[in-house]
Each structure stands twice: as C-alpha cells, then as structure tokens.
Design a protein around this motif. Structure first.
Motif, PDB file in Angstrom:
ATOM      1  N   LEU A 264      -2.295   8.819  -6.885  1.00 38.37           N
ATOM      2  CA  LEU A 264      -1.574   8.938  -5.683  1.00 38.37           C
ATOM      3  C   LEU A 264      -0.139   8.266  -5.695  1.00 38.37           C
ATOM      4  N   TRP A 265       0.760   9.053  -6.429  1.00 37.45           N
ATOM      5  CA  TRP A 265       1.877   8.859  -6.999  1.00 37.45           C
ATOM      6  C   TRP A 265       2.865   8.266  -5.933  1.00 37.45           C
ATOM      7  N   ASP A 266       2.668   8.788  -4.483  1.00 36.83           N
ATOM      8  CA  ASP A 266       3.558   8.381  -3.510  1.00 36.83           C
ATOM      9  C   ASP A 266       3.107   7.312  -2.696  1.00 36.83           C
ATOM     10  N   TYR A 267       2.045   6.664  -3.115  1.00 36.76           N
ATOM     11  CA  TYR A 267       1.756   5.542  -2.300  1.00 36.76           C
ATOM     12  C   TYR A 267       1.387   4.238  -3.088  1.00 36.76           C
ATOM     13  N   ASN A 268       1.794   3.292  -2.502  1.00 35.31           N
ATOM     14  CA  ASN A 268       1.562   1.962  -3.317  1.00 35.31           C
ATOM     15  C   ASN A 268       0.327   1.147  -2.565  1.00 35.31           C
ATOM     16  N   LEU A 269      -0.032   0.029  -3.350  1.00 37.04           N
ATOM     17  CA  LEU A 269      -1.202  -0.705  -3.036  1.00 37.04           C
ATOM     18  C   LEU A 269      -1.413  -1.129  -1.377  1.00 37.04           C
ATOM     19  N   ARG A 270      -0.379  -1.377  -0.743  1.00 34.65           N
ATOM     20  CA  ARG A 270      -0.170  -1.566   0.758  1.00 34.65           C
ATOM     21  C   ARG A 270      -0.628  -0.243   1.650  1.00 34.65           C
ATOM     22  N   ASP A 271       0.037   0.905   1.086  1.00 32.12           N
ATOM     23  CA  ASP A 271      -0.036   1.861   1.884  1.00 32.12           C
ATOM     24  C   ASP A 271      -1.439   2.469   1.952  1.00 32.12           C
ATOM     25  N   LEU A 272      -2.254   2.312   0.440  1.00 21.67           N
ATOM     26  CA  LEU A 272      -3.638   2.777   0.292  1.00 21.67           C
ATOM     27  C   LEU A 272      -4.485   1.702   1.269  1.00 21.67           C
ATOM     28  N   VAL A 273      -4.316   0.422   1.261  1.00 22.86           N
ATOM     29  CA  VAL A 273      -5.274  -0.430   1.823  1.00 22.86           C
ATOM     30  C   VAL A 273      -5.177  -0.051   3.424  1.00 22.86           C
ATOM     31  N   VAL A 274      -3.850   0.042   4.184  1.00 20.69           N
ATOM     32  CA  VAL A 274      -3.628   0.376   5.492  1.00 20.69           C
ATOM     33  C   VAL A 274      -4.174   1.620   5.916  1.00 20.69           C
ATOM     34  N   GLN A 275      -4.273   2.683   5.088  1.00 19.28           N
ATOM     35  CA  GLN A 275      -4.989   3.854   5.313  1.00 19.28           C
ATOM     36  C   GLN A 275      -6.442   3.916   5.383  1.00 19.28           C
ATOM     37  N   ALA A 276      -6.986   3.102   4.709  1.00 17.78           N
ATOM     38  CA  ALA A 276      -8.579   2.851   4.584  1.00 17.78           C
ATOM     39  C   ALA A 276      -8.831   1.797   5.744  1.00 17.78           C
ATOM     40  N   GLY A 277      -8.043   0.920   6.031  1.00 19.99           N
ATOM     41  CA  GLY A 277      -8.239  -0.130   6.987  1.00 19.99           C
ATOM     42  C   GLY A 277      -8.207   0.288   8.160  1.00 19.99           C
ATOM     43  N   VAL A 278      -7.062   1.229   8.788  1.00 23.56           N
ATOM     44  CA  VAL A 278      -6.755   1.771  10.038  1.00 23.56           C
ATOM     45  C   VAL A 278      -7.971   2.699  10.531  1.00 23.56           C
ATOM     46  N   GLU A 279      -8.224   3.332   9.120  1.00 18.86           N
ATOM     47  CA  GLU A 279      -9.429   4.502   9.451  1.00 18.86           C
ATOM     48  C   GLU A 279     -10.724   3.664   9.924  1.00 18.86           C
ATOM     49  N   ALA A 280     -10.984   2.616   9.376  1.00 18.77           N
ATOM     50  CA  ALA A 280     -12.232   1.734   9.625  1.00 18.77           C
ATOM     51  C   ALA A 280     -12.172   1.256  11.015  1.00 18.77           C
TER      52      ALA A 280
END
Lengths: 133, 346, 386
Positions: free
Chosen positions: C17-33
């Motif tokens: 996922l070249w466009d996303y950093n660690l913060r982006d990824l964890v927010v995507q998962a967290g918000v969905e949860a």
C-alpha cells in the motif's frame, strides 16, 4: 540490523571453541551454555563444557535468499547439528555440494568467517561444520 | 638442556582448486606454456568464508593435537602473513583464542612477504632457547591475491602451516638457524593496494636466487655440512621451477627436494609455502634424517634451518599428512574463483 | 472472571500500500471497527496495540500512543504488546484480560505493520529478530530457513511431500479470491508452487507468506454489556498461550510446534469442546509447512497426516475443517503485527455470517492460531457464535 560490536565480541571464546554448559545434576548438555537448567531449575548445577565438535546432521536447508551481510555466501547449507554430547545447534555446512547433504551424515566443527560488516568493518569468526572424513 | 625442537605441526589447505588451464582460457594464454613455464598445473583457492586466520586456526589445532599438549601451555604465538585479514588488529590473538591459549601469552603478527612464517618460527625458537618459555607456536598463513591476468594469478594459492616448538618430546630438533637479508625491491604491495607489484624477471637472480643461496650456504657453513649430508632439502617455492633450479645450483638432488615440493599441486602459499614443504618432509622423515630448510621473502631475505628428525618421529606421525590433505580437492571454474576471491563487486 | 465478547471488527486492505503510512492504515481499520460496533469512540476505555518491528521497519516505536492519538482516543491508556508474529493475538489476549478482570468494559485492539517502507532485505532482517539473534541469525539462519529445517524433518519422519505443502498455498490462494481485503486474489496451481523460485529448500517463494502492509482492529466488550448493546456479537470462549525455547535447535522435535499443542489443549479445556466442534480456523501459515503442522497440533488431524489431508482437500471450504478462509497469511497477506487481529476479524465474520463468497454454513465455533517466531510463542483463541 548490524549486531553491535560488544555483542559480537562477548561470546568469542564460546563461539570459537564450541563451549557451552553441562548440568551436573541431570547430565544434559547445552550449547550455548545456560545459566539455569530448564530441567532441574534450582536443583541444577551448571558447569562449563567444551564440546568435541563432532555430531550428525539433524536437518538442513539450502539458504538462497540471504539476510543483510550474508549475500555473498549464497547458496549456503544451513543445518541443525545434533552434537555427540546431545545438544543441538544451528550452523552452516561448508565446502559441500548441497545435493549430497543428507540427514544423519557425520560432521565436525571447523573455524570459519561467520559474518562481515563491510570491507572496512569487523569480521566475525566462529564455528561451522564440514562433513567428517 | 637448551635444545629446541618441533613438538608438533599442522597444515591446512582449502579444498578448492583452479587449474592453470582454466585461468589461461580466460586470458587467452596457452595452458601448456604456463604449466611448463611455472612448473605447476593448479592452485588452491580459499572458500568464501576462509582467510589467513581461519586457515591458521585449522593448522594450529592440528599442531596442538599432534603435540598432545595442553594449549594453555603455549606462551607465544607468532603469525606471518602477507594477507592478514586486518591491516591493524592481530591475527595472532584470533588464533590464540581459538586454540585456547589466551590470555597468558605473547602474541604478535609478522609481515616479510613469503618468509613471514619462518620469521615467526625463528622468534619462537629464540624465546624457547633463551629459557623464557617452554612452548611457542609459529605459523605461516596466506590467501594471497595475484592481479587478474598477471603471471602471479596462476600461482597465488592459499594455505597455512603451524609449528609448535618446545624442548620436550620433540619429533625433530632444530640444530641451527641462519638468516640473510638485504634491501632488494623485487616484489611489494603498498598500503591499500589490493594486488602486489613485482619486478618481473628481476625477482629471479637478485631476489630469490641470491637470498636462498645466501641462506642455504650460510647455514651449511655454520653447521659445517655439505648438501650430501642432508636427507631432504626444502626451499621456498613460489612456483615449481625456482626451487628445482636453486637446488641444482646448490648441489642438491631431485631425491632430496621432491618430497618437500608441494607448490606444483597447490600453488604458492606464500608465508606457508616453505613450512608446508617442511611438514611434507617430516611426514616421511626417519629418525636421524637431516633436513635443510631455506625460506625466501621478497624485499628480501632468507631464513635457514638445520633440522634433524628425532627417534620419536616414527611413533608420533601426524594424523593429517600433507599429501593426504592436498588430495581433498574440488575444482572450480574461473567465475566461481572470481566470486571466492571477491573479485566481484556486489 | 467476567465473560468477554467481540462487538466490532475492521481491517484495512492488505497488500503493498504505497499511498498509506502506518497511521493511515490503523485509522482505516479502527474507524471500521468502531463503526461496526456501533460506538462513538468515547465509550472505549483502553487500547492495546500489537506491532512487531515498527522500530526496525519505519523507525517508529511507541505505536500504541500513536494509535490512540490518530484515532482521537486520548487520554485512554494505550499499551503496546510484542511477541513477534503473534503480537496481534497477544494484544487481543491482554485486552481480553483487561475486561475479564473487571478493570474495563470496552477496549479496542489494534494490530498493524507497515513493512514496505523498508527494503526486502531490511524487512527479512527485521523479521529475523523473532529468532535467536546470537545463535541462529548470526549463523546465517533466515525464517524461511528455520521453517525449511522443520519441513525437512516432517518430510523425513512422515513422508510429507512438496506437493502436500504446495496444496496449502493453492487452497489459501483460492480462498483469498473471495476476500476483498486480501493481498493476492488469484488462483495458483500446485505446479506454480513447485516451479517457483527456491528460497530455502524445500521451501519456494509460493510456500512463503509475503511482505504486507495492513492493519486490523477489534472492539471487545464485557459480555453482559455486549448483550444489551448489540445482537451482532461473538463470545470469546477460550484464550490460551504457551511458550517454548527461542531457538529452534533447542526443541526436542522439529515436526510440531509444542507451544501450539499446549495452548490448543488449554483452549479446548476452557471452551469445553474438542477440535471436532471447530467449524472454521484461521491458522498461522507463515510457510506452508506451518499450516500442515498447525492442523495436526490443533488436533484436526493426527500427527503426520496434515500434509495428506491438505492435499486431499479436507481443509478446503466444504472439507472436514475449513482452514484459512481469509486466504491465510499466504494469500491474504502477513502484516506481522496485524495478523493475529485479522484472524479474529475473519472468524468473527464467519460466526456472524458475513464472510461473503467464502462463508461456511452453520458454523458455531471458530478458532484462531497465531505463532511468534519459529514457535517460541503460540496463541489460540476460540470464539462462539451468539
């Protein structure tokens, strides 16, 4: 990550000479040496033990994708050696045709370069194994 | 009793070999001319994880096991090499640690081109002779490089020989030593240079021949001996040709020098070459046999020894005789050789 | 101990996922949860984060504080848990204890790894940190190498073949086709695996899980509270963990992960069921041999028969036990710290009937199995349908 200099130096004697420990209470050998015998715990009595360096191949693989600092050595044979005294240890099998290695073959310890940082860096030496004569 | 002798010795030679013909193929040379001109047909090549230190350790362990002494009794360690793994940081401490001789010993490295190994043996001899120590070890070890395409590339081999000297239970006595040295620029390698430079044909008469003859004549004069008094003679062997020529010039026969001529099979092992030749002779020597040894180091000098096999030599044969070690070999091609010698830049 | 339920799950896409950093990824998962749990966020009282090697991979430690900050959850306590590739499960297990103890009633767990910011060599070296640095890694061991040593013994002792190992990879790729979050959504054949580049004999590239970016998150809640809050929860009926020697060579046997056997036996005891009751399992297939050993060590098949069972299709969807419906580490991807949490997400979806094209019918119990290193840590959880 490059291992630190003191880390590479600290166990020089053990790495050069295959020195581990033996529990005098239960007779189990450990390589590397342990400060606590997992079998005897408080009742264990650990003393230094110099291994003969002889053993047999317990399992092996041919590493073709190397970690940093080992790229020049590929392909190399990595094995778990069952030392004659009973401990098992991870080490490379040198000077061997990977296609002729078999589980159970007799090996003996040799002294080789283990790792080199870069042309100007530290050279780490230690034990590897070769097929016994 | 101040007589000093050889308590044990050990030799290590890497198992990889490249044929002179394979090197000749890459550089468009004629194999036959190379083999005839240099008097050797193949050379030893170190493994990727071998260097002067690992070969020295292997040789030293064999020497300790041959002598059957506690390695902790070894109180000096000298290693001669022109390919020490480090420019600064001794090889001698690596070897001393790996045979269990540390920390109560005197350790130092030598460099004197191909005679750094015998320099180590002479200094070991001197320390024991003076009564300062009982056991000491002198090692010659090299994994030398020849510039690709240069004549030296056909001969620069790899190997090590360790001599454990002492006073007790020796297999041979060192009856006398003699050294000869002048400032002669026949061969050199500057700091940071990968490959050595040499004077071509100048390395012959003013270099090798003058000094080996100087050393050999000097020890015979000192001992009052003649070539016929020796069962064997071992000369430094940069190729297969020079030692045979110098033997002829000095009046030694093929029978006296062939047993100690190992370079034709493994190439020039530099600091180890003379000592491996001596080890091969000791493998075969009988009690009472006299052996003349004359090394050569460019720059230049020769160390000569008069050695006599003792009565113990028959019952204390080395478990790793030189001629068996050299039979353990596998051939590699020039590409693999270039990888082993780190001529490839990753 | 209080009983605990999973009330919300979420994950980012797994892959490069070249466009996303660690913060982006964890927010995507967290918000969905959080959305899945039907919460605002303010109800969450504590956070547990699982990450293995962020310091080595992106130079960022203190990951749990970062996650709490990025998700707007400050000032709740945020704790990082590390256990190599089992970091995610360990974070989950600690969150479970935090509620079971009565300290909190609503806790979030986030697992994440951002791996592709490092070069492959750096990532391989960083993952090596899960082994014994001084006595395995320094000797030239790699993780594929260590699992290859196990594979060699398994083949020798039980007649397991390279085809049997390959079958695990083929099946996981087939499952991942139906998982929109998976890294590799394409089918492969046994020949593809056998002909792929050798990495550490007998393991080849297609026997190995990939380097992956990704995050997964779950919300845990006290069971009584969960029952009042939602109809869409699953109950955690077992949480077990065991350890073994750090170095592989110190183990008696190379053909089993002893920590898995011990954790599984404890988990079955806690749940009061046997392995035959498990309808779906997400197991730790960092390498194909790891899946073969896992299905044996978890009790689904007898020791030595895991390879044959896999080749015979018994672990496929519709087989005796569906293993790695998500695609597993092999095909869904293996963002190390996220993997253990993602396994919970997949099993929760299965138990809630939301696993789309890969749904198992009528599944009551699901199991997750996460291993750290070459088996020095193993974590087993069992979840039960509402």
């Amino acid at each position: 990550m490059k291992p630190g200099l003191p880390l590479l130096w600290r166990r020089t004697k053990e790495r050069y000479n295959l020195i581990g420990s033996k529990c005098e209470s239960c007779g189990t050998h450990y390589m590397p040496g342990r400060a606590v015998c997992p079998k005897c715990r408080r009742k264990g009595k650990l003393v230094e033990h110099k291994f003969s360096g002889k053993g047999r191949i317990y399992s092996y693989t041919v590493v073709r994708v190397a970690p940093e600092g080992y790229e020049y050595f590929v392909p190399y044979v990595l094995a778990i050696i069952n030392l004659d005294e009973g401990a098992k240890i991870t080490g490379q099998i040198v000077d061997a045709d990977p296609d002729k290695i078999e589980v159970g073959q007799k090996v003996e310890m040799v002294f080789r370069k283990i790792h080199e940082d870069n042309p100007e860096g530290l050279i780490t030496y230690g034990f590897k194994f070769k097929l016994a004569d | 009793m101040s007589c000093v002798g050889i308590a044990g010795y050990g030799v290590s030679i890497p198992s990889y070999r490249i044929k002179a013909g394979e090197i000749a193929r890459v550089w468009g040379e004629e194999e036959g001319r190379i083999v005839k001109g240099l008097g050797l047909s193949e050379k030893s090549v170190p493994g990727l994880d071998e260097d002067a230190a690992t070969l020295a350790v292997d040789a030293a362990r064999r020497a300790v096991s041959h002598a059957g002494i506690d390695p902790y009794d070894i109180k000096s360690m000298f290693i001669g090499s022109e390919s020490h793994p480090y420019a600064v940081k001794p090889t001698a401490t690596i070897v001393a640690e790996a045979i269990g001789a540390t920390p109560n010993l005197f350790a130092a490295d030598y460099e004197f081109a191909c005679k750094a190994g015998t320099a180590g043996v002479i200094n070991t001899y001197a320390l024991i002779k003076s009564g300062e120590i009982d056991y000491g070890m002198g090692i010659g070890a090299d994994t030398s490089q020849g510039r690709p395409g240069d004549a030296l590339e056909y001969s620069a081999g790899a190997g090590a020989a360790a001599f454990l000297l002492g006073r007790k239970d020796v297999i041979a006595n060192i009856e006398g030593i003699y050294s000869y040295a002048t400032d002669t620029p026949d061969f050199w390698r500057r700091e940071h240079a990968i490959y050595p430079s040499h004077g071509g044909r100048f390395t012959g008469p003013p270099g090798y021949f003058k000094h080996v003859i100087g050393g050999a004549k000097g020890i015979m004069e000192k001992m009052g001996t003649k070539p016929r008094d020796y069962a064997y003679a071992v000369f430094h062997q940069p190729n297969g040709k020079f030692p045979r020529t110098v033997a002829k010039k000095l009046g030694f026969t093929a029978e006296q020098i062939e047993p100690g001529l190992i370079t034709p099979y493994i190439g020039n092992t530099y600091s180890a070459a003379t000592l491996i030749g001596l080890a091969a002779v000791l493998d075969a020597a009988k009690p009472g046999d006299a052996i003349l040894v004359a090394s050569f180091g460019s720059g230049a000098g020769s160390d000569a020894f008069h050695i006599e096999a003792s009565d113990l030599i028959d019952e204390r044969r080395n478990a790793y005789p030189v001629r068996r070690i050299i039979e353990n070999k596998r051939y590699i091609d020039y590409g693999t050789y270039a990888k082993h010698r780190r001529k490839l830049v990753l | 101990m209080k009983k605990v339920a999973v009330v919300g799950v979420g994950m980012s896409k797994f892959g490069e996922l070249w466009d996303y950093n660690l913060r982006d990824l964890v927010v995507q998962a967290g918000v969905e949860a959080i959305r899945d749990a039907n919460l605002e966020g303010s109800e969450i009282q504590a956070l547990y984060g699982g990450t293995m090697a962020s310091g080595r991979l992106i130079g960022q430690e203190h990951i749990s504080a970062l996650i709490a900050d990025a998700m707007g959850l400050n000032p709740i306590p945020a704790t990082r848990v590390e256990g190599a590739c089992a970091s995610g499960s360990l974070a989950f297990r600690n969150a479970y204890f935090a509620i079971a103890s009565g300290a909190y009633d609503t806790v979030v767990v986030g697992g994440v790894e951002k791996m592709t910011d490092a070069s492959t060599a750096e990532a391989v070296t960083a993952l090596g940190g899960a082994g014994d640095q001084e006595w395995e890694l320094l000797q030239g061991a790699t993780f594929p190498g260590l699992y290859a040593l196990m594979a060699r013994r398994h083949m020798l002792e039980y007649g397991t073949t390279e085809e049997m190992l390959a079958a695990a990879s083929v099946k996981n790729h087939a499952n991942a086709v139906h998982n929109k979050y998976a890294q590799f959504r394409r089918e492969i054949t046994i020949d593809d695996v056998l002909n792929s580049k050798k990495v550490a004999d007998p393991l080849k590239v297609l026997d190995c899980s990939p380097i992956t970016d990704g995050a997964a998150a779950v919300i845990l809640m006290d069971l009584d509270k969960a029952k009042q809050h939602t109809d869409n929860y699953v109950e955690i009926v077992a949480s077990a963990q065991a350890s073994d020697t750090l170095a592989l060579h110190d183990r008696e046997s190379l053909t089993e992960i002893r920590a898995t056997k011990i954790a599984a036996s404890e988990a079955y005891k806690q749940a009061g069921i046997g392995p035959e009751k498990i309808g779906v399992a997400e197991v730790h297939d960092c390498f194909t041999i790891a899946e073969v050993m896992a299905v044996e060590d978890l009790g689904f098949f007898k020791k030595g028969e895991g390879g044959k069972a896999t080749l015979d299709g018994e672990t496929k969807i519709g087989g005796k036990i569906a293993v790695n419906t998500s695609g597993g580490l092999k095909a869904c991807g293996h963002p190390v710290g996220a993997t253990g949490v993602k396994q919970i997400v997949e099993v929760a979806w299965q138990l809630r009937g939301q696993a789309e094209g890969r749904q198992i019918d009528g599944v009551e119990y699901g199991l997750t199995h996460n291993v750290g290193g070459s088996g020095a840590t193993a974590v087993v959880h069992i979840l039960k349908r509402r």
